[in-house]
Structure formats: structure tokens, C-alpha cells
Design a protein around this motif. Structure first.
Motif, PDB file in Angstrom:
ATOM      1  N   ARG A 161       0.838  -1.204   0.000  1.00 48.79           N
ATOM      2  CA  ARG A 161       0.000   0.000   0.000  1.00 48.79           C
ATOM      3  C   ARG A 161       0.872   1.251   0.000  1.00 48.79           C
ATOM      4  O   ARG A 161       0.579   2.226  -0.712  1.00 48.79           O
ATOM      5  N   GLY A 221       1.260   4.199  -3.081  1.00 45.37           N
ATOM      6  CA  GLY A 221       1.219   5.643  -2.845  1.00 45.37           C
ATOM      7  C   GLY A 221       2.459   6.343  -3.366  1.00 45.37           C
ATOM      8  O   GLY A 221       2.370   7.424  -3.973  1.00 45.37           O
ATOM      9  N   LEU A 237       3.165  11.379   2.847  1.00 45.64           N
ATOM     10  CA  LEU A 237       1.986  12.235   2.760  1.00 45.64           C
ATOM     11  C   LEU A 237       2.405  13.703   2.853  1.00 45.64           C
ATOM     12  O   LEU A 237       1.935  14.549   2.071  1.00 45.64           O
ATOM     13  N   ILE A 290      -2.413  11.095  -2.037  1.00 48.27           N
ATOM     14  CA  ILE A 290      -2.959  11.555  -0.749  1.00 48.27           C
ATOM     15  C   ILE A 290      -3.977  10.557  -0.224  1.00 48.27           C
ATOM     16  O   ILE A 290      -3.984  10.205   0.960  1.00 48.27           O
ATOM     17  N   GLN A 291      -4.829  10.080  -1.116  1.00 48.46           N
ATOM     18  CA  GLN A 291      -5.825   9.081  -0.713  1.00 48.46           C
ATOM     19  C   GLN A 291      -5.152   7.800  -0.227  1.00 48.46           C
ATOM     20  O   GLN A 291      -5.538   7.236   0.809  1.00 48.46           O
ATOM     21  N   ASP A 292      -4.131   7.342  -0.953  1.00 51.31           N
ATOM     22  CA  ASP A 292      -3.414   6.118  -0.560  1.00 51.31           C
ATOM     23  C   ASP A 292      -2.846   6.249   0.845  1.00 51.31           C
ATOM     24  O   ASP A 292      -3.032   5.369   1.698  1.00 51.31           O
ATOM     25  N   THR A 323      -3.495   8.510   3.195  1.00 47.75           N
ATOM     26  CA  THR A 323      -4.503   8.821   4.221  1.00 47.75           C
ATOM     27  C   THR A 323      -5.221   7.563   4.678  1.00 47.75           C
ATOM     28  O   THR A 323      -5.401   7.324   5.880  1.00 47.75           O
ATOM     29  N   PHE A 324      -5.647   6.727   3.716  1.00 38.48           N
ATOM     30  CA  PHE A 324      -6.320   5.481   4.081  1.00 38.48           C
ATOM     31  C   PHE A 324      -5.378   4.553   4.838  1.00 38.48           C
ATOM     32  O   PHE A 324      -5.787   3.863   5.785  1.00 38.48           O
ATOM     33  N   LYS A 371      -5.170   5.639   8.388  1.00 32.92           N
ATOM     34  CA  LYS A 371      -6.356   5.306   9.184  1.00 32.92           C
ATOM     35  C   LYS A 371      -6.189   3.940   9.842  1.00 32.92           C
ATOM     36  O   LYS A 371      -6.659   3.716  10.961  1.00 32.92           O
ATOM     37  N   HIS A 425       2.243   6.659  -7.109  1.00 31.28           N
ATOM     38  CA  HIS A 425       1.336   7.746  -7.498  1.00 31.28           C
ATOM     39  C   HIS A 425       2.004   9.107  -7.272  1.00 31.28           C
ATOM     40  O   HIS A 425       1.836  10.024  -8.093  1.00 31.28           O
ATOM     41  N   GLU A 477      -3.606  13.511  -5.986  1.00 34.77           N
ATOM     42  CA  GLU A 477      -4.855  13.184  -5.300  1.00 34.77           C
ATOM     43  C   GLU A 477      -4.905  11.706  -4.932  1.00 34.77           C
ATOM     44  O   GLU A 477      -5.292  11.343  -3.813  1.00 34.77           O
ATOM     45  N   ASP A 478      -4.509  10.833  -5.847  1.00 29.38           N
ATOM     46  CA  ASP A 478      -4.493   9.401  -5.538  1.00 29.38           C
ATOM     47  C   ASP A 478      -3.470   9.094  -4.449  1.00 29.38           C
ATOM     48  O   ASP A 478      -3.717   8.258  -3.570  1.00 29.38           O
TER      49      ASP A 478
END
Length: 308
Positions: A157, A161, A194, A174-176, A178-179, A182, A164, A171-172
Motif C-alpha cells: 500500500r 502511494g 503524505l 494523498i488518498q493512498d 490517508t487510508f 487510518k 502515485h 490526489e491518488d
């Protein structure tokens, strides 16, 4: 050792005990008695010429000794007996990578995937190989394949990121990250990348927030402090940048890059005297550091003090 003596005794009682040969040879190798290890595997090979294990262990020793040509020949001999021998294929691919033959390594990994399409090590190593080559789309295919089978694969994972990010698909990325955070809130590398993504995207405040979350005990903390200082430098907040670097120097006084970047910030401010002072402090800690020596030469040249 007692274990070696035990296996030697066992082989006297049963000279055809395959496992005893393998274990005895392995113990010899672990103790650095390589000639005895090779002789043991040779004896096993003579007894069972169609058994690839003796050849495989010999190949491992040759690989550890960096005798790459001989190791390659041994691995190829193993694979002639058993073409789908997973560990031999992985070792041979590693050997090709170590000897700067990436195309040959790729072919061996793909050969293994033809036998086992979900082989984790082959996908991981191929993904890493393609990342090093800058072949990001192909790298992404292999990490995506890993994640299809294990969504909790943290390393894959992270690498998705990073890919990307390298593709400037912010954007992808950041999503990678961030998730991922979590699920793993303290994952320092995810925080670092990040922050880096936000920095490259031009969102300095978000970059600072995430980089400051990295624990002082993290292996990437020092790199994060340098990145923070550079962000403050871009914002023309040199004081904040120097505060970050001075705190880092107090924690890690033997890290030359901290002095180097502090000097660069002073240089940006046209404060050459302070730049030279901090570079000199770094050279007291690392007198032969080439980057610090080069920077001092540049600074003295700018001052016109060529004989200092």
C-alpha cells in the motif's frame, strides 16, 4: 559443535541419510567451514545425482561468497533438474540483480510467476525492480496484484502511494497514504510521504502538519526535519527552518546533512558568515565529509576569501 558431531555419527551409521547431509553441510557453512560444507554436499550429490537439494545448497554458499559465475551455473543445474524450484528461481533472480542484469532477473521472476501466479516474493521483487528502473506502470501492476490478495499488505500500500507520488498523481497519493494512516496511524513512512505529497502539491501547511507528526524515535525523523526546514525556506521563514535544524542537530550532532542544510538556509539569506560557522561545526564532527567540504569552498569563494 555437538550438533556437527551428532550428524557425523549419524552418517557413519547410515551413510545414505539425505537430511543428515543437508543439515551437516548447513552447519559447516554457518560456522564458516565452507570447504567441509561443499565436500558434504558433493558427497550427497554423488549419492543422489537427481536430487537438486545438494546442488541448491552449494549454490547458496557460492552466492554468499559472491562467486557469481559458479553460483549461476549451480542454480541453472538445479533448475535443469527441477524447473519450478521456487527458492532456486528467487536466488537466481537476486543474483542477476546483484550483477546488474535486470532483464535476466525480470525473466526469472516471470518464469516463477508462470508456475505460481500469486507468488508474493516474485511480485514484490519485480515491483521493486520496476520502481528502481522508473517503470512505474509495470511496478504498479505487481503491487496491485499483491493487494488483490491481501488488502492489509502495508508495504505494498505504501509503494502504491509512492508510485502515485512519483507519477505526480497527487490526489491518488494523498488518498493512498490517508487510508493507510487510518489503519496504521503511527506509520512514519506514510506520514513522511503524505507530507512530501502535500509539499509537491504546493500545500505547505498540510505538509508541515504531517511531517511534525513523525515520532522523534522514527528512523525517518531526521529526513523529515530537513524537509520541514526546506519547506520553511520556500516560505521565506528562515528562522523557523533554522529552529527545526538546530533542534535536530541537538538530537543528532553527528549527522552532517543537518549542518549542510543549515548552511544552505543561511546562504539563502545572504548570511555567509553564519553559513561558514555552521559548516565548520559540521566539519568538526565529520572532517572528511565531501558535501560539507565542497559547501565551505563555495562559501569562501562567494566571500572572496579564497585562501582561508
Amino acid at each position: 559443535s555437538k550438533a556437527i558431531a551428532t550428524y557425523q555419527h549419524l552418517l557413519k551409521m547410515n551413510p545414505q541419510h539425505t537430511e543428515a547431509y543437508l543439515l551437516l553441510g548447513t552447519l559447516y557453512a554457518q560456522e564458516g567451514r565452507l570447504a567441509e560444507a561443499m565436500a558434504t554436499f558433493d558427497q550427497l550429490q554423488r549419492l543422489y545425482p537427481d536430487n537438486p537439494m545438494a546442488l541448491y545448497y552449494k549454490a547458496r554458499i557460492l552466492l554468499d561468497m559472491k562467486l557469481y559465475d559458479q553460483a549461476e551455473a549451480a542454480y541453472l543445474a538445479v533448475l535443469a533438474i527441477d524447473p519450478s524450484f521456487e527458492h532456486a528461481l528467487l536466488d537466481l533472480a537476486y543474483l542477476y540483480e546483484a550483477t546488474n542484469r535486470p532483464k535476466a532477473a525480470e525473466e526469472v521472476y516471470l518464469r516463477l510467476l508462470a508456475f505460481d501466479s500469486n507468488n508474493v516474493q516474485a511480485h514484490t521483487r519485480l515491483g521493486n525492480l520496476f520502481m528502481r528502473q522508473g517503470n512505474l506502470d509495470r511496478a504498479l501492476q505487481h503491487f496491485d496484484q499483491l493487494l488483490r490478495h491481501n488488502r492489509k499488505d502495508v508495504e505494498s500500500r505504501l509503494k502504491v502511494g509512492i508510485i502515485h507520488l512519483q507519477q505526480k498523481n497527487y490526489e491518488d497519493a494523498i488518498q493512498d497514504f490517508t487510508f493507510l494512516l487510518k489503519d496504521e496511524p503511527q506509520y512514519d513512512q506514510a506520514l513522511y510521504y503524505l507530507g512530501t505529497t502535500y509539499e509537491e502539491k504546493g500545500e505547505s501547511e498540510q505538509a508541515i502538519v504531517n511531517l511534525r507528526l513523525i515520532s522523534r524515535t522514527s528512523p525517518v525523523w531526521t529526513a523529515a526535519q530537513i524537509r520541514l526546514a526546506l519547506i520553511f525556506s520556500k516560505m521565506k521563514d528562515y528562522r523557523a527552518g533554522q529552529e527545526v535544524l538546530q533542534e535536530a542537530i541537538a538530537k543528532q550532532p553527528d549527522f552532517p546533512d543537518l549542518y549542510l542544510y543549515s548552511g544552505l538556509l543561511y546562504e539563502e539569506e545572504k548570511n555567509l558568515d553564519e553559513a561558514i560557522k555552521i559548516v565548520d561545526r559540521g566539519l568538526e564532527r565529520a572532517p572528511q565529509d565531501p558535501e560539507l567540504l565542497f559547501r565551505k569552498g563555495v562559501l569562501l569563494d562567494k566571500k572572496g576569501d579564497k585562501n582561508a
